[in-house]
Design an enzyme around this catalytic site. Structure first.
Site, PDB file in Angstrom:
ATOM      1  N   HIS A 183       0.831  -1.210   0.000  1.00  0.00           N
ATOM      2  CA  HIS A 183       0.000   0.000   0.000  1.00  0.00           C
ATOM      3  C   HIS A 183       0.867   1.262   0.000  1.00  0.00           C
ATOM      4  O   HIS A 183       0.574   2.228  -0.717  1.00  0.00           O
ATOM      5  CB  HIS A 183      -0.920  -0.030   1.220  1.00  0.00           C
ATOM      6  CG  HIS A 183      -1.734   1.207   1.384  1.00  0.00           C
ATOM      7  ND1 HIS A 183      -1.411   2.180   2.300  1.00  0.00           N
ATOM      8  CD2 HIS A 183      -2.848   1.646   0.748  1.00  0.00           C
ATOM      9  CE1 HIS A 183      -2.288   3.155   2.235  1.00  0.00           C
ATOM     10  NE2 HIS A 183      -3.172   2.861   1.302  1.00  0.00           N
ATOM     11  N   GLU A 211       2.133   1.830  -3.452  1.00  0.00           N
ATOM     12  CA  GLU A 211       1.090   2.364  -4.341  1.00  0.00           C
ATOM     13  C   GLU A 211       1.029   3.885  -4.246  1.00  0.00           C
ATOM     14  O   GLU A 211       0.927   4.589  -5.249  1.00  0.00           O
ATOM     15  CB  GLU A 211      -0.256   1.743  -3.966  1.00  0.00           C
ATOM     16  CG  GLU A 211      -1.452   2.334  -4.703  1.00  0.00           C
ATOM     17  CD  GLU A 211      -2.650   2.499  -3.798  1.00  0.00           C
ATOM     18  OE1 GLU A 211      -3.227   3.610  -3.762  1.00  0.00           O
ATOM     19  OE2 GLU A 211      -3.020   1.519  -3.127  1.00  0.00           O
ATOM     20  N   HIS A 212       1.092   4.408  -3.018  1.00  0.00           N
ATOM     21  CA  HIS A 212       1.106   5.854  -2.826  1.00  0.00           C
ATOM     22  C   HIS A 212       2.363   6.483  -3.423  1.00  0.00           C
ATOM     23  O   HIS A 212       2.310   7.498  -4.128  1.00  0.00           O
ATOM     24  CB  HIS A 212       1.073   6.176  -1.329  1.00  0.00           C
ATOM     25  CG  HIS A 212      -0.287   6.154  -0.723  1.00  0.00           C
ATOM     26  ND1 HIS A 212      -0.907   7.281  -0.242  1.00  0.00           N
ATOM     27  CD2 HIS A 212      -1.157   5.148  -0.507  1.00  0.00           C
ATOM     28  CE1 HIS A 212      -2.095   6.976   0.242  1.00  0.00           C
ATOM     29  NE2 HIS A 212      -2.268   5.668   0.107  1.00  0.00           N
ATOM     30  N   GLU A 271      -3.886   8.164   6.935  1.00  0.00           N
ATOM     31  CA  GLU A 271      -4.901   7.204   6.499  1.00  0.00           C
ATOM     32  C   GLU A 271      -5.137   6.145   7.577  1.00  0.00           C
ATOM     33  O   GLU A 271      -6.282   5.749   7.842  1.00  0.00           O
ATOM     34  CB  GLU A 271      -4.463   6.552   5.191  1.00  0.00           C
ATOM     35  CG  GLU A 271      -5.498   5.638   4.581  1.00  0.00           C
ATOM     36  CD  GLU A 271      -5.076   5.101   3.227  1.00  0.00           C
ATOM     37  OE1 GLU A 271      -5.754   4.181   2.717  1.00  0.00           O
ATOM     38  OE2 GLU A 271      -4.070   5.587   2.658  1.00  0.00           O
TER      39      GLU A 271
END
Length: 430
Positions: free
Chosen positions: A48, A51-52, A128
């Protein structure tokens, strides 16, 4: 649908959608959070985080230029990470497909991952995670998976933890990218007003000399069903000062591609898949116990999970849990009625068809099917035929198998420990 396997193993799948004036481009990579556990002890959340980070700039484009190029043609650019897959995608006019392929591939293949960007994006990911920690349903889902799946790689949140993301180094993220983002584990899917030949031309240009060599990198994800051991503890409680009690309970179920998968979809639909489902009618409509109640069937490459969620006032949790226990027992003993079978099959057919009305959803169908294997439906016609073939006996047999096993339950709410929970809920997971 057209399909080509390029040198290096990159799969390109396209679908021409008559009447469309747009196209959706997705570069899918067969990697997700489950692949972190065996990679590096400090990599939880790396899929994740990566991905950012890849959107922060490439050798050819700054982060600002990436955003400006898609904005200039009215397009959308985004990505998501799941437990088994990562997808970077763009939605553009049909005249801008080559640009979309170039930008998406550039982001995925050529991300610089500069040290200063790692620190900037670390704060974004931590924000997040903090947002997730403030959402009882998100916390509940993670607690439930951890309890049910134990040490299995599918346990644990996709975003990682505050500790793992804080400590993760740029080297770990870069090595994760180099190890997993390879052509043999990638699918370029495009749906819309396109030709297969034009997409291939753009893909070959974007990948360049990476399209060389064999197609086997030695990596194989488990593709056989596994038996999830019965948890030593089947009830977990997270004490949070919430206005509602949130409960999720469920059982290990069928993996993706199991021959009985469509029967499981019917079972979940009857149980809590819509406003006519048993749980919605009994818990919300007839008794007014909760606003939100639903069931879900999730399939992975080697196992699956069937779960039910209810959010209700704490003083109603016992009554709601009693209804849950009764409905599971009824399905295990008697299966579904003919009317429920007809209605649930119709609901699933509608969801399939309506869910494939635009080019992004059709692109997702192509990409997921290519990654998830030949046991999945080849096209919409086959998917609908499989749903229509489900019988009452299929659902009854599956319900008896699934609900004859111990039920696992997780709770988030104003409860210090399991002793504070109503007896009905402790009996369900007892």
């Amino acid at each position: 649908m057209a399909r080509t396997v390029l040198p290096g193993g990159l799969r390109v799948v396209t679908e021409h959608v008559p009447g469309a004036r747009s196209a959706a481009v997705g570069l899918w990579v067969d990697v997700g959070s489950r692949d972190e556990q065996g990679f590096d002890p400090s990599s939880r959340g790396a899929a994740h985080f990566l991905e950012h980070l890849l959107f922060k700039g490439t050798a050819r484009r700054s982060a600002r230029r990436i955003a400006e190029e898609l904005d200039a043609v009215g397009g959308d650019l985004n990505a998501f990470t799941t437990k088994e897959q990562t997808c970077f995608y763009a939605h553009v006019l049909d005249t801008d497909v080559a640009l979309a392929v170039d930008v998406v591939c550039d982001v995925v293949l050529n991300g610089v991952m500069a040290a200063e960007d790692v620190e900037l994006e670390r704060d974004v990911v931590l924000s997040e995670i903090a947002g997730r920690d403030e959402d009882p349903e998100d916390l509940l889902a993670d607690d439930f998976d951890d309890l049910l799946l134990g040490e299995h790689p599918l346990a644990g949140p996709v975003v990682g933890s505050e500790e793992s993301v804080t400590e993760m180094s740029r080297d770990v993220i870069a090595r994760f990218h180099a190890a997993h983002y390879v052509p043999s584990r990638s699918v370029l899917a495009v749906a819309g007003n396109v030709t297969h030949a034009s997409v291939l031309e753009a893909v070959v240009e974007a990948f360049g000399d990476r399209l060389t060599g064999g197609i086997d990198d030695g990596w194989v994800r488990p593709d056989t069903a596994v038996v999830v051991p019965t948890p030593a503890q089947r009830l977990a409680v997270r004490d949070e000062d919430t206005e509602q009690a949130h409960v999720m309970l469920g059982v290990p179920s069928l993996r993706r591609g199991d021959p009985r998968w469509e029967a499981q979809l019917v079972l979940s639909t009857v149980l809590g898949g819509g406003t006519s489902s048993r749980l919605f009618q009994e818990i919300r409509e007839s008794r007014g116990l909760a606003y939100s109640v639903y069931s879900a069937a999730t399939g992975y490459s080697d196992l699956g999970v069937l779960n039910v969620y209810v959010g209700c006032a704490p003083d109603r949790l016992g009554t709601a849990a009693g209804v849950l226990r009764t409905q599971l027992a009824e399905l295990a003993r008697h299966g579904v009625t003919d009317d429920e079978l007809v209605r649930s099959r119709g609901q699933l057919r509608g969801e399939y068809v309506l869910g494939l009305e635009d080019t992004p959803s059709r692109m997702s169908w192509l990409g997921r099917r290519e990654l998830e294997g030949a046991r999945l439906p080849l096209d919409l016609t086959e998917a609908l035929a499989r749903v229509d073939a489900v019988t009452s006996a299929d659902v009854a047999d599956l319900a008896a198998d699934l609900f004859d096993t111990p039920v696992t339950a997780a709770v988030v709410g104003p409860y210090a420990d399991a002793d504070d929970l109503p007896d009905e809920l402790r009996e369900v997971a007892g």
